[in-house]
Design a protein around this motif. Structure first.
Motif, PDB file in Angstrom:
ATOM      1  N   ASN A 175       0.867  -1.244  -0.064  1.00  0.00           N
ATOM      2  CA  ASN A 175       0.056  -0.023  -0.020  1.00  0.00           C
ATOM      3  C   ASN A 175       1.120   1.476  -0.024  1.00  0.00           C
ATOM      4  O   ASN A 175       0.554   2.291  -0.539  1.00  0.00           O
ATOM      5  CB  ASN A 175      -0.859   0.160   1.203  1.00  0.00           C
ATOM      6  CG  ASN A 175      -1.987  -1.047   0.990  1.00  0.00           C
ATOM      7  OD1 ASN A 175      -2.362  -1.493  -0.020  1.00  0.00           O
ATOM      8  ND2 ASN A 175      -2.467  -1.630   2.261  1.00  0.00           N
ATOM      9  N   HIS A 176       1.943   1.225   0.573  1.00  0.00           N
ATOM     10  CA  HIS A 176       3.059   2.277   0.714  1.00  0.00           C
ATOM     11  C   HIS A 176       3.252   2.656  -0.933  1.00  0.00           C
ATOM     12  O   HIS A 176       3.419   4.017  -1.373  1.00  0.00           O
ATOM     13  CB  HIS A 176       4.278   1.966   1.399  1.00  0.00           C
ATOM     14  CG  HIS A 176       5.252   3.359   1.365  1.00  0.00           C
ATOM     15  ND1 HIS A 176       4.785   4.269   2.147  1.00  0.00           N
ATOM     16  CD2 HIS A 176       6.468   3.443   0.938  1.00  0.00           C
ATOM     17  CE1 HIS A 176       5.878   5.267   2.330  1.00  0.00           C
ATOM     18  NE2 HIS A 176       6.810   4.656   1.450  1.00  0.00           N
ATOM     19  N   GLN A 177       3.574   1.662  -1.735  1.00  0.00           N
ATOM     20  CA  GLN A 177       3.956   2.109  -3.267  1.00  0.00           C
ATOM     21  C   GLN A 177       2.776   2.576  -3.848  1.00  0.00           C
ATOM     22  O   GLN A 177       2.793   3.536  -4.417  1.00  0.00           O
ATOM     23  CB  GLN A 177       4.314   0.712  -3.694  1.00  0.00           C
ATOM     24  CG  GLN A 177       5.714   0.364  -3.441  1.00  0.00           C
ATOM     25  CD  GLN A 177       6.073  -1.003  -4.431  1.00  0.00           C
ATOM     26  OE1 GLN A 177       5.649  -1.349  -5.298  1.00  0.00           O
ATOM     27  NE2 GLN A 177       7.469  -1.243  -4.194  1.00  0.00           N
ATOM     28  N   LEU A 178       1.649   1.995  -3.440  1.00  0.00           N
ATOM     29  CA  LEU A 178       0.241   2.619  -3.994  1.00  0.00           C
ATOM     30  C   LEU A 178       0.152   4.080  -3.678  1.00  0.00           C
ATOM     31  O   LEU A 178      -0.125   4.888  -4.619  1.00  0.00           O
ATOM     32  CB  LEU A 178      -1.018   1.873  -3.706  1.00  0.00           C
ATOM     33  CG  LEU A 178      -2.183   2.468  -4.015  1.00  0.00           C
ATOM     34  CD1 LEU A 178      -2.601   2.642  -5.427  1.00  0.00           C
ATOM     35  CD2 LEU A 178      -3.277   1.611  -3.375  1.00  0.00           C
ATOM     36  N   LEU A 179       0.338   4.545  -2.474  1.00  0.00           N
ATOM     37  CA  LEU A 179       0.114   5.991  -1.939  1.00  0.00           C
ATOM     38  C   LEU A 179       1.256   6.734  -2.848  1.00  0.00           C
ATOM     39  O   LEU A 179       0.911   7.861  -3.255  1.00  0.00           O
ATOM     40  CB  LEU A 179       0.539   6.078  -0.605  1.00  0.00           C
ATOM     41  CG  LEU A 179      -0.968   5.581   0.424  1.00  0.00           C
ATOM     42  CD1 LEU A 179      -0.567   5.420   1.690  1.00  0.00           C
ATOM     43  CD2 LEU A 179      -2.158   6.342  -0.159  1.00  0.00           C
ATOM     44  N   GLU A 180       2.503   6.299  -2.765  1.00  0.00           N
ATOM     45  CA  GLU A 180       3.735   6.964  -3.337  1.00  0.00           C
ATOM     46  C   GLU A 180       3.236   7.186  -4.658  1.00  0.00           C
ATOM     47  O   GLU A 180       3.522   8.220  -5.452  1.00  0.00           O
ATOM     48  CB  GLU A 180       4.956   6.372  -3.212  1.00  0.00           C
ATOM     49  CG  GLU A 180       5.518   6.417  -1.916  1.00  0.00           C
ATOM     50  CD  GLU A 180       6.897   5.634  -2.053  1.00  0.00           C
ATOM     51  OE1 GLU A 180       7.377   4.735  -2.822  1.00  0.00           O
ATOM     52  OE2 GLU A 180       7.749   5.936  -1.068  1.00  0.00           O
ATOM     53  N   THR A 218       0.263   7.334  -6.586  1.00  0.00           N
ATOM     54  CA  THR A 218      -0.880   8.336  -6.749  1.00  0.00           C
ATOM     55  C   THR A 218      -0.224   9.780  -6.622  1.00  0.00           C
ATOM     56  O   THR A 218      -0.727  10.472  -7.200  1.00  0.00           O
ATOM     57  CB  THR A 218      -2.042   7.757  -6.034  1.00  0.00           C
ATOM     58  OG1 THR A 218      -1.736   7.716  -4.636  1.00  0.00           O
ATOM     59  CG2 THR A 218      -2.569   6.650  -6.426  1.00  0.00           C
ATOM     60  N   GLN A 219       0.490  10.040  -5.464  1.00  0.00           N
ATOM     61  CA  GLN A 219       1.093  11.061  -4.984  1.00  0.00           C
ATOM     62  C   GLN A 219       2.028  11.489  -6.274  1.00  0.00           C
ATOM     63  O   GLN A 219       1.896  12.837  -6.740  1.00  0.00           O
ATOM     64  CB  GLN A 219       1.848  11.074  -3.938  1.00  0.00           C
ATOM     65  CG  GLN A 219       2.255  12.560  -3.197  1.00  0.00           C
ATOM     66  CD  GLN A 219       1.026  13.507  -3.108  1.00  0.00           C
ATOM     67  OE1 GLN A 219       0.166  13.024  -2.321  1.00  0.00           O
ATOM     68  NE2 GLN A 219       0.846  14.489  -3.665  1.00  0.00           N
ATOM     69  N   ASN A 277      -0.037  12.732  -9.424  1.00  0.00           N
ATOM     70  CA  ASN A 277      -0.306  14.023  -9.261  1.00  0.00           C
ATOM     71  C   ASN A 277       0.693  15.101  -9.013  1.00  0.00           C
ATOM     72  O   ASN A 277       0.650  16.037  -9.686  1.00  0.00           O
ATOM     73  CB  ASN A 277      -1.272  14.159  -7.667  1.00  0.00           C
ATOM     74  CG  ASN A 277      -1.891  15.495  -7.385  1.00  0.00           C
ATOM     75  OD1 ASN A 277      -2.018  16.077  -8.340  1.00  0.00           O
ATOM     76  ND2 ASN A 277      -2.130  15.822  -6.292  1.00  0.00           N
ATOM     77  N   SER A 314      -4.951  12.576 -11.849  1.00  0.00           N
ATOM     78  CA  SER A 314      -5.481  11.862 -10.747  1.00  0.00           C
ATOM     79  C   SER A 314      -6.325  10.875 -11.163  1.00  0.00           C
ATOM     80  O   SER A 314      -6.360  10.509 -12.663  1.00  0.00           O
ATOM     81  CB  SER A 314      -6.307  12.748  -9.659  1.00  0.00           C
ATOM     82  OG  SER A 314      -7.096  13.702 -10.513  1.00  0.00           O
TER      83      SER A 314
END
Length: 192
Positions: free
Chosen positions: A56-61, A63-64, A67, A73
């Motif tokens: 999930n950390h990679q997912l958040l990184e 998507t950020q 952006n 987005s």
């Protein structure tokens, strides 16, 4: 599966901005694997860029960075993937972060694919990762199933046949004679 690194100096590469945003890493992810990597290897048009993640950390990184670096987005979301549309020099890039599973290694990503010709990853700039069998199948355009997906086999076989791959008749006959095989109508219904 043993895979190795191949370098290819073809004309097709992903735009540098995409690489900056994705930051692919063949050891830890995220990984650009499947159809996009195959198309880059074979200098063919790219339909979408599938990005496989480890956590999930990679997912958040990702998507950020999408952006921050690309100014985009999520445009569409399913249980399978988050889709982003990126425009670069009048070309539309469909980016898909695969979210249905997390993968600890590139080997795990590859084990998710039904055909060997999909078991290829790239850094998007000319380096590729695949087994010798995959390299041979891509070179000879041989379609070899690695696992049987009864709900999607016919559609996927037809798709890769259109792409110019060929499955030996005896192997195809074996899959087509499976009593589990279904043909989807694309709207959730099947013919069987």
């Amino acid at each position: 599966m043993l895979f190795r690194s191949y370098s290819y100096q073809g004309n097709k590469k992903l735009p540098p901005q995409l690489i900056e945003a994705i930051k692919p890493n063949y050891k830890t992810g995220p990984w650009i694997a499947g159809g996009c990597a195959r198309c880059l290897w074979q200098d063919e048009p790219i339909n979408d860029v599938d990005i496989w993640i480890a956590n999930n950390h990679q997912l958040l990184e990702l998507t950020q960075r999408f952006n921050d670096v690309l100014g985009i987005s999520v445009t569409f979301s399913t249980d399978n993937a988050l889709t982003f549309d990126y425009y670069n020099n009048d070309q539309k890039w469909k980016l898909q972060i695969i979210i249905r599973n997390r993968f600890l290694s590139l080997e795990q990503v590859f084990s998710n694919f039904d055909f060997t010709v999909c078991q290829i990853a790239t850094d998007g700039q000319g380096k590729f990762y695949m087994s010798e069998q995959v390299a041979d199948d891509l070179h000879t355009r041989r379609l070899r199933a690695t696992k049987f997906n009864k709900d999607g086999f016919l559609e996927r076989w037809a798709k890769y046949t259109i792409y110019g791959f060929d499955m030996p008749k005896e192997e195809l006959k074996e899959y087509l004679s499976s009593e589990e095989l279904t043909w989807s109508l694309g709207d959730g219904r099947s013919l069987y």
